[in-house]
Scaffold this active site. Structure first.
Site, PDB file in Angstrom:
ATOM      1  N   ASN A   9      -1.144 -12.756 -13.388  1.00 17.05           N
ATOM      2  CA  ASN A   9      -2.045 -11.605 -13.484  1.00 17.05           C
ATOM      3  C   ASN A   9      -2.884 -11.837 -14.729  1.00 17.05           C
ATOM      4  O   ASN A   9      -2.381 -11.703 -15.835  1.00 17.05           O
ATOM      5  CB  ASN A   9      -1.224 -10.307 -13.584  1.00 17.05           C
ATOM      6  CG  ASN A   9      -2.109  -9.102 -13.863  1.00 17.05           C
ATOM      7  OD1 ASN A   9      -3.338  -9.187 -13.825  1.00 17.05           O
ATOM      8  ND2 ASN A   9      -1.489  -7.963 -14.154  1.00 17.05           N
ATOM      9  N   TRP A  10      -4.134 -12.212 -14.506  1.00 16.85           N
ATOM     10  CA  TRP A  10      -4.992 -12.569 -15.645  1.00 16.85           C
ATOM     11  C   TRP A  10      -5.432 -11.339 -16.437  1.00 16.85           C
ATOM     12  O   TRP A  10      -5.959 -11.450 -17.521  1.00 16.85           O
ATOM     13  CB  TRP A  10      -6.223 -13.322 -15.151  1.00 16.85           C
ATOM     14  CG  TRP A  10      -5.950 -14.719 -14.673  1.00 16.85           C
ATOM     15  CD1 TRP A  10      -4.728 -15.314 -14.476  1.00 16.85           C
ATOM     16  CD2 TRP A  10      -6.927 -15.719 -14.352  1.00 16.85           C
ATOM     17  NE1 TRP A  10      -4.889 -16.599 -14.053  1.00 16.85           N
ATOM     18  CE2 TRP A  10      -6.235 -16.879 -13.956  1.00 16.85           C
ATOM     19  CE3 TRP A  10      -8.325 -15.748 -14.343  1.00 16.85           C
ATOM     20  CZ2 TRP A  10      -6.893 -18.053 -13.575  1.00 16.85           C
ATOM     21  CZ3 TRP A  10      -8.982 -16.908 -13.948  1.00 16.85           C
ATOM     22  CH2 TRP A  10      -8.270 -18.054 -13.578  1.00 16.85           C
ATOM     23  N   LYS A  11      -5.284 -10.157 -15.860  1.00 18.85           N
ATOM     24  CA  LYS A  11      -5.747  -8.908 -16.481  1.00 18.85           C
ATOM     25  C   LYS A  11      -7.240  -9.038 -16.820  1.00 18.85           C
ATOM     26  O   LYS A  11      -7.956  -9.722 -16.100  1.00 18.85           O
ATOM     27  CB  LYS A  11      -4.883  -8.569 -17.693  1.00 18.85           C
ATOM     28  CG  LYS A  11      -3.377  -8.592 -17.328  1.00 18.85           C
ATOM     29  CD  LYS A  11      -2.484  -7.953 -18.323  1.00 18.85           C
ATOM     30  CE  LYS A  11      -1.046  -7.991 -17.806  1.00 18.85           C
ATOM     31  NZ  LYS A  11      -0.097  -7.317 -18.678  1.00 18.85           N
ATOM     32  N   HIS A  94      -0.496  -1.487 -10.866  1.00 13.72           N
ATOM     33  CA  HIS A  94       0.031  -2.032 -12.136  1.00 13.72           C
ATOM     34  C   HIS A  94       0.148  -0.897 -13.152  1.00 13.72           C
ATOM     35  O   HIS A  94      -0.665   0.041 -13.132  1.00 13.72           O
ATOM     36  CB  HIS A  94      -0.915  -3.127 -12.647  1.00 13.72           C
ATOM     37  CG  HIS A  94      -0.327  -3.895 -13.786  1.00 13.72           C
ATOM     38  ND1 HIS A  94      -0.344  -3.423 -15.072  1.00 13.72           N
ATOM     39  CD2 HIS A  94       0.336  -5.076 -13.814  1.00 13.72           C
ATOM     40  CE1 HIS A  94       0.270  -4.313 -15.855  1.00 13.72           C
ATOM     41  NE2 HIS A  94       0.693  -5.319 -15.112  1.00 13.72           N
ATOM     42  N   GLU A  96      -0.699  -0.689 -16.091  1.00 12.09           N
ATOM     43  CA  GLU A  96      -1.918  -0.483 -16.890  1.00 12.09           C
ATOM     44  C   GLU A  96      -2.946   0.335 -16.106  1.00 12.09           C
ATOM     45  O   GLU A  96      -3.691   1.124 -16.682  1.00 12.09           O
ATOM     46  CB  GLU A  96      -2.491  -1.854 -17.315  1.00 12.09           C
ATOM     47  CG  GLU A  96      -1.615  -2.492 -18.393  1.00 12.09           C
ATOM     48  CD  GLU A  96      -1.587  -4.012 -18.382  1.00 12.09           C
ATOM     49  OE1 GLU A  96      -2.461  -4.635 -17.761  1.00 12.09           O
ATOM     50  OE2 GLU A  96      -0.660  -4.576 -18.995  1.00 12.09           O
ATOM     51  N   GLU A 166       8.290  -4.303 -12.982  1.00 12.21           N
ATOM     52  CA  GLU A 166       7.823  -4.609 -14.328  1.00 12.21           C
ATOM     53  C   GLU A 166       8.172  -3.462 -15.276  1.00 12.21           C
ATOM     54  O   GLU A 166       7.434  -2.463 -15.341  1.00 12.21           O
ATOM     55  CB  GLU A 166       6.301  -4.792 -14.338  1.00 12.21           C
ATOM     56  CG  GLU A 166       5.808  -5.919 -13.454  1.00 12.21           C
ATOM     57  CD  GLU A 166       4.443  -6.416 -13.902  1.00 12.21           C
ATOM     58  OE1 GLU A 166       4.346  -7.612 -14.187  1.00 12.21           O
ATOM     59  OE2 GLU A 166       3.497  -5.614 -13.982  1.00 12.21           O
ATOM     60  N   GLY A 172       3.888  -7.584 -22.185  1.00  9.66           N
ATOM     61  CA  GLY A 172       3.069  -7.982 -23.331  1.00  9.66           C
ATOM     62  C   GLY A 172       3.744  -7.783 -24.678  1.00  9.66           C
ATOM     63  O   GLY A 172       3.095  -7.847 -25.720  1.00  9.66           O
ATOM     64  N   SER A 212       6.860 -10.319 -19.879  1.00 12.05           N
ATOM     65  CA  SER A 212       7.177 -11.391 -20.834  1.00 12.05           C
ATOM     66  C   SER A 212       7.914 -12.573 -20.207  1.00 12.05           C
ATOM     67  O   SER A 212       8.770 -13.183 -20.842  1.00 12.05           O
ATOM     68  CB  SER A 212       7.947 -10.823 -22.033  1.00 12.05           C
ATOM     69  OG  SER A 212       7.171  -9.847 -22.704  1.00 12.05           O
ATOM     70  N   GLY A 233       1.879 -12.268 -16.903  1.00 12.05           N
ATOM     71  CA  GLY A 233       0.629 -11.927 -17.594  1.00 12.05           C
ATOM     72  C   GLY A 233       0.212 -13.036 -18.541  1.00 12.05           C
ATOM     73  O   GLY A 233      -0.329 -14.066 -18.125  1.00 12.05           O
ATOM     74  N   GLY A 234       0.497 -12.846 -19.805  1.00 17.95           N
ATOM     75  CA  GLY A 234       0.045 -13.763 -20.861  1.00 17.95           C
ATOM     76  C   GLY A 234       0.261 -15.241 -20.563  1.00 17.95           C
ATOM     77  O   GLY A 234      -0.654 -16.061 -20.763  1.00 17.95           O
TER      78      GLY A 234
HETATM   79  P1  13P Z   1       3.195 -10.221 -19.697  1.00 21.41           P
HETATM   80  O1  13P Z   1       3.732 -11.399 -18.919  1.00 21.41           O
HETATM   81  O2  13P Z   1       2.048 -10.586 -20.580  1.00 21.41           O
HETATM   82  O3  13P Z   1       4.283  -9.474 -20.387  1.00 21.41           O
HETATM   83  O4  13P Z   1       2.557  -9.227 -18.618  1.00 21.41           O
HETATM   84  C1  13P Z   1       3.306  -8.866 -17.516  1.00 21.41           C
HETATM   85  C2  13P Z   1       2.430  -8.181 -16.557  1.00 21.41           C
HETATM   86  O5  13P Z   1       1.998  -7.068 -16.796  1.00 21.41           O
HETATM   87  C3  13P Z   1       2.089  -8.869 -15.319  1.00 21.41           C
HETATM   88  O6  13P Z   1       1.495  -8.011 -14.412  1.00 21.41           O
END
Ligand code: 13P
Length: 248
Positions: A9-11, A94, A96, A166, A172, A212, A233-234
């Site tokens: 997930n590149w956000k 998600h 967010e 999640e 994050g 994470s 994510g990251g």
């Molecule tokens: P991180 O892997 O950066 O913690 O993010 C997880 C995430 O929200 C994937 O959708």
């Protein structure tokens, strides 16, 4: 046997130019046919990322969509557009989006139904806050999110969907849920799906862990009986994503 699915997930990261560069960098590193590989990218990156991923095992997905086919919804992107572009996966609900864009379990349900109508696999997100975990209501909360997300979804449709567990406190933050915590909730989600539908549906549905995930913890997480991969994510923006996809 459920096939593992690892999705990035590149956000809100990567310009179209950077997206092409990242796909080109990761292409050889994520070449693992034992795992379904998905890059969920910002809407503007979908077309260039798809071009760059042509002929590889990388599927390009979206990070969000609206629940109408078309119309006066300025700024939104519809499942009709995504399907026409060849998008096969979309992240729905998600945390967010729930936090910053007021998405609710009800809008998640509408989006899930719409994505399925267009043959797009929804990656349906759920997760508790740290407060909820401390209050001891994690499983109740997740069960409610799941029950509403799947309203009016048939068993055959449910089998094709992906759920991403999640925990919000693990996103994050570098704070991964322990393997036991992640497995406990993913197993509870499978039980819940079994209650809504039947055992066959519960066995077929794929459940990811997200929060994470990195090259160091992916193998142990993905080895759990109810964890069928990850939503990353990251670490999906780095060459390390190759190590997560090739976790074995
Ligand atoms: P991180 O892997 O950066 O913690 O993010 C997880 C995430 O929200 C994937 O959708």
């Amino acid at each position: 046997m459920r096939k593992k699915i690892v999705a990035g997930n590149w956000k809100m990261n990567m310009t179209p130019t950077q997206a092409v560069e990242l796909v080109n960098t990761l292409k050889p590193l994520v070449a693992n046919d034992e795992v379904d590989v998905v890059f969920c990218v910002p809407a503007i990156d979908i077309i260039p990322a798809m071009e760059a991923a042509k002929g590889t095992n990388i599927n390009i997905g979206a990070e969000n969509m609206y629940f109408e086919d078309s119309g006066a919804y300025t700024g939104e992107i519809s499942p009709k557009m995504l399907a026409d572009a060849g998008v096969k996966y979309v992240v729905i609900g998600h945390s967010e989006r729930r936090e910053y864009f007021a998405e609710t379990d009800e809008t998640v349900n509408k989006k899930v139904l719409k994505a399925l109508e267009y043959g797009i696999t929804p990656i349906i997100c759920c997760g508790e806050t740290l407060t909820q975990r401390e209050q001891g209501i994690t499983i109740d909360w997740i069960r409610q999110q799941i029950k509403i997300a799947f309203l009016n979804v048939t068993a055959d449709q449910a089998k094709t969907t992906v759920i991403a567990y999640e925990p919000i406190w693990a996103i994050g933050t570098g704070k991964t849920a322990t393997t036991e915590q992640a497995e406990e909730v993913c197993a509870a989600i499978r039980v819940c799906i079994g209650e809504i539908y039947d055992q066959a549906t519960a066995e077929a549905i794929r459940i990811q862990y997200g929060g994470s995930v990195n090259a160091g913890n992916a193998a142990e997480l993905f080895a759990q009986p109810d964890i069928d991969g990850g939503l990353v994510g990251g670490a999906s923006l780095k060459p390390d994503f190759g190590k997560i996809v090739c976790y074995k």
